[in-house]
Design a protein around this motif. Structure first.
Motif, PDB file in Angstrom:
ATOM      1  N   THR A  61     -31.721  32.270 -22.930  1.00  0.00           N
ATOM      2  CA  THR A  61     -32.196  31.657 -21.690  1.00  0.00           C
ATOM      3  C   THR A  61     -33.605  31.111 -21.878  1.00  0.00           C
ATOM      4  O   THR A  61     -34.282  31.431 -22.852  1.00  0.00           O
ATOM      5  N   SER A  65     -33.313  30.652 -15.812  1.00  0.00           N
ATOM      6  CA  SER A  65     -32.559  29.733 -14.964  1.00  0.00           C
ATOM      7  C   SER A  65     -31.490  28.973 -15.752  1.00  0.00           C
ATOM      8  O   SER A  65     -30.531  28.490 -15.160  1.00  0.00           O
ATOM      9  N   MET A  66     -31.647  28.879 -17.066  1.00  0.00           N
ATOM     10  CA  MET A  66     -30.730  28.073 -17.863  1.00  0.00           C
ATOM     11  C   MET A  66     -30.442  28.769 -19.198  1.00  0.00           C
ATOM     12  O   MET A  66     -31.348  29.311 -19.829  1.00  0.00           O
ATOM     13  N   GLN A  73     -24.821  32.016 -18.536  1.00  0.00           N
ATOM     14  CA  GLN A  73     -25.145  31.195 -17.368  1.00  0.00           C
ATOM     15  C   GLN A  73     -24.508  31.784 -16.111  1.00  0.00           C
ATOM     16  O   GLN A  73     -25.107  31.772 -15.037  1.00  0.00           O
ATOM     17  N   SER A  74     -23.306  32.342 -16.238  1.00  0.00           N
ATOM     18  CA  SER A  74     -22.657  33.006 -15.110  1.00  0.00           C
ATOM     19  C   SER A  74     -23.512  34.173 -14.618  1.00  0.00           C
ATOM     20  O   SER A  74     -23.686  34.374 -13.418  1.00  0.00           O
ATOM     21  N   ASP A 131     -26.550  32.792 -12.777  1.00  0.00           N
ATOM     22  CA  ASP A 131     -26.213  32.200 -11.486  1.00  0.00           C
ATOM     23  C   ASP A 131     -25.762  33.221 -10.441  1.00  0.00           C
ATOM     24  O   ASP A 131     -25.671  32.895  -9.258  1.00  0.00           O
ATOM     25  N   LYS A 186     -25.581  36.097  -7.705  1.00  0.00           N
ATOM     26  CA  LYS A 186     -26.490  36.578  -6.667  1.00  0.00           C
ATOM     27  C   LYS A 186     -26.807  38.057  -6.858  1.00  0.00           C
ATOM     28  O   LYS A 186     -27.890  38.512  -6.544  1.00  0.00           O
ATOM     29  N   ARG A 237     -26.735  40.601  -9.809  1.00  0.00           N
ATOM     30  CA  ARG A 237     -26.573  40.898 -11.234  1.00  0.00           C
ATOM     31  C   ARG A 237     -26.325  42.377 -11.513  1.00  0.00           C
ATOM     32  O   ARG A 237     -25.983  42.735 -12.625  1.00  0.00           O
TER      33      ARG A 237
END
Length: 161
Positions: A35, A40-41, A146-147, A150, A152, A154
């Motif tokens: 990441t 974020s990515m 990435q999942s 993303d 909400k 974790r």
């Protein structure tokens, strides 16, 4: 669950900033993704050929040092129902080993369908079978990571979503 009972996969105290290393566990190959600092990515990184423990240890430590990794997200293979399998237990043992060799926290994330999604993307890109095989594991790691980024919540265990 008490602190003594928690394995490396609990999300408590898992870093919310700093680079994470995503790991698509396999018995022959392991895909890696990383990441950005803000989490974020995710981008694909590399593939580790499973061989000798010493070689794998060196590869993980190099990745952790080179990218200043703060935590590990290991893809957990679960059944479509969300129930864990024998492969899930293998992945958890591997995660515990990774926590030991890196000194980093490990959390687990559902990896259902990531390889199939990666294969679809590679087929759509028109890659040859050989090129798909070279890229599929690190792409699956990217999709899984990435999942995780993303999500909400974790802190949920795989199968609880």
């Amino acid at each position: 669950m008490s602190d003594e009972q928690e394995d490396a996969g609990t999300a408590t105290d898992f870093p919310t900033e700093g680079r994470l290393l995503g790991i698509d566990y396999g018995t022959k190959r392991v895909g890696l993704a990383v990441t950005d600092w803000e989490q974020s990515m995710a981008v694909p990184l590399s593939t580790i050929q499973r061989s000798h423990e010493r070689t794998e240890t060196r590869e993980y430590r190099t990745a952790v040092d080179d990218y200043s990794i703060k935590g590990l997200v290991l893809g957990l293979p679960v059944h479509i129902s969300g129930n864990e399998s024998g492969k899930s237990q293998e992945a958890r043992r591997y995660g515990n080993w990774l926590a030991d060799i890196t000194g980093l926290p490990v959390t687990y994330w559902d990896e259902r369908f990531t390889s199939a999604i990666a294969e679809e993307h590679l087929l759509a890109a028109g890659l040859t079978s050989k090129k798909r095989k070279q890229r599929i594991d690190k792409l699956a790691a990217q999709i899984m990571l990435q999942s995780f980024l993303d999500a909400k919540d974790r802190e949920k265990e795989p199968g609880e979503y």
